[in-house]
Design a protein around this motif. Structure first.
Motif, PDB file in Angstrom:
ATOM      1  N   ARG A 111       0.792  -1.204   0.000  1.00 13.45           N
ATOM      2  CA  ARG A 111       0.000   0.000   0.000  1.00 13.45           C
ATOM      3  C   ARG A 111       0.840   1.277   0.000  1.00 13.45           C
ATOM      4  O   ARG A 111       0.500   2.260  -0.663  1.00 13.45           O
ATOM      5  CB  ARG A 111      -0.773   0.085   1.333  1.00 13.45           C
ATOM      6  N   ASP A 236       4.987   2.424  10.822  1.00 15.22           N
ATOM      7  CA  ASP A 236       4.485   1.706   9.650  1.00 15.22           C
ATOM      8  C   ASP A 236       3.937   2.726   8.652  1.00 15.22           C
ATOM      9  O   ASP A 236       2.919   3.378   8.897  1.00 15.22           O
ATOM     10  CB  ASP A 236       3.386   0.717  10.071  1.00 15.22           C
ATOM     11  N   GLY A 238       2.480   2.476   5.760  1.00 14.32           N
ATOM     12  CA  GLY A 238       1.131   2.209   5.243  1.00 14.32           C
ATOM     13  C   GLY A 238       0.063   2.615   6.251  1.00 14.32           C
ATOM     14  O   GLY A 238      -0.949   3.247   5.900  1.00 14.32           O
TER      15      GLY A 238
END
Ligand SMILES: O=P(O)(O)OC[C@H]1O[C@H](OP(=O)(O)OP(=O)(O)O)[C@H](O)[C@@H]1O
Ligand SMILES: O=c1cc[nH]c(=O)[nH]1
Ligand SMILES: [Mg+2]
Length: 246
Positions: A111, A236, A238
């Motif tokens: 993503r 993270d 994403g």
């Protein structure tokens, strides 16, 4: 979901965790001629600092990722092929330059890489876009699951730009480059925002040496932690762009 075919190496942060990474046989264990460019610029440092801050909201995070990739793209596209074209300015005829055919291809690794796509296509509006959907297995972060592969059949002669904010263990980048190489790509530039030294070393040792391969990053951080997250990193990418979905 398909996992990448196995190549074992000890996870730099967690030696008990055995990864499975897909590389071409020719690339296994070989040292590639990888070029690494680390941007050294006050604007990049400023934007990166805000990006890393855990209090920065998703909306600002997305804008910063877009801005940073545009600054990186300036360096990453330095070797784009151009052809001479005759034009006339209002004052005189001249020979200018235009991007050559075939058009470059941009491949975001979903993503998080999607967050960099808008910035790249704004700079190279004529580029084509392919997609790779890959995610690390959180239980075994040096393994990836590939859930989407939508690339042109033939990438020979194409300048390919892989975009993904994070280069941690390097497993995703090596596997993604392998998917491009399978289709004939020989010229690949990875644009990442933050890299870990362990991941850079892994990529250097496992990328197919016959590929003209370059990595452009804003920063190389200290190390990976026991979960193979970059320290200090930004968390993270994403999740920070799109929220926690699992
Ligand atoms: O160098 P590596 O150790 O392989 O890690 C880097 C990968 O991890 C992140 O994706 P993630 O697996 O979190 O998927 P997401 O983008 O869907 O969150 C990141 O965007 C890279 O693709
Ligand atoms: O630090 C890290 C490592 C992998 N993926 C991320 O999004 N962040
Ligand atoms: Mg993620």
């Amino acid at each position: 979901m398909p996992r990448n075919s196995p190549l074992s190496f000890p996870c730099p942060a967690s030696p008990t965790c055995t990864p499975r990474i897909s590389v071409s046989p020719a690339a296994t264990g070989s040292l590639g001629a990888m070029e690494l460019h680390v941007l050294n610029h006050p604007l990049v440092e400023h934007k990166l600092t805000v990006l890393r801050d855990k209090n920065t909201p998703s909306s600002t995070f997305r804008e910063l990722v877009s801005e940073l990739v545009m600054l990186e793209a300036y360096e990453a596209t330095r070797d784009l092929s151009v052809v001479s074209v005759p034009i006339e300015t209002p004052v005189a005829p001249m020979t200018g330059k235009k991007l050559a055919e075939p058009r470059p291809i941009i491949v975001p690794v979903l993503r998080a890489g999607l967050g960099m796509l808008d910035g790249m296509t704004r700079l190279i509006p004529t580029a084509e876009v392919g997609f790779l959907g890959m995610k690390r297995d959180e239980e075994h972060p040096t393994q990836q699951i590939t859930y989407a592969n939508r690339l042109p059949e033939d990438l020979s002669g194409r300048q390919c730009f892989l975009i993904d904010p994070m280069l941690a263990t390097g497993g995703t980048l090596v596997a993604a480059t392998h998917y491009l190489a399978e289709r004939g790509a020989k010229d690949v530039t990875a644009i990442n925002i933050i890299a870990a030294p362990e991941g850079i070393k892994y990529v250097e040792e496992h990328i197919d040496p016959s590929i003209d391969f370059k990595v452009v990053v804003c920063a190389v951080d200290e190390r990976l932690n026991e979960k193979c997250y970059i320290v200090p990193g930004l968390g993270d990418a994403g999740d920070r762009l799109y929220g926690v979905i699992d």
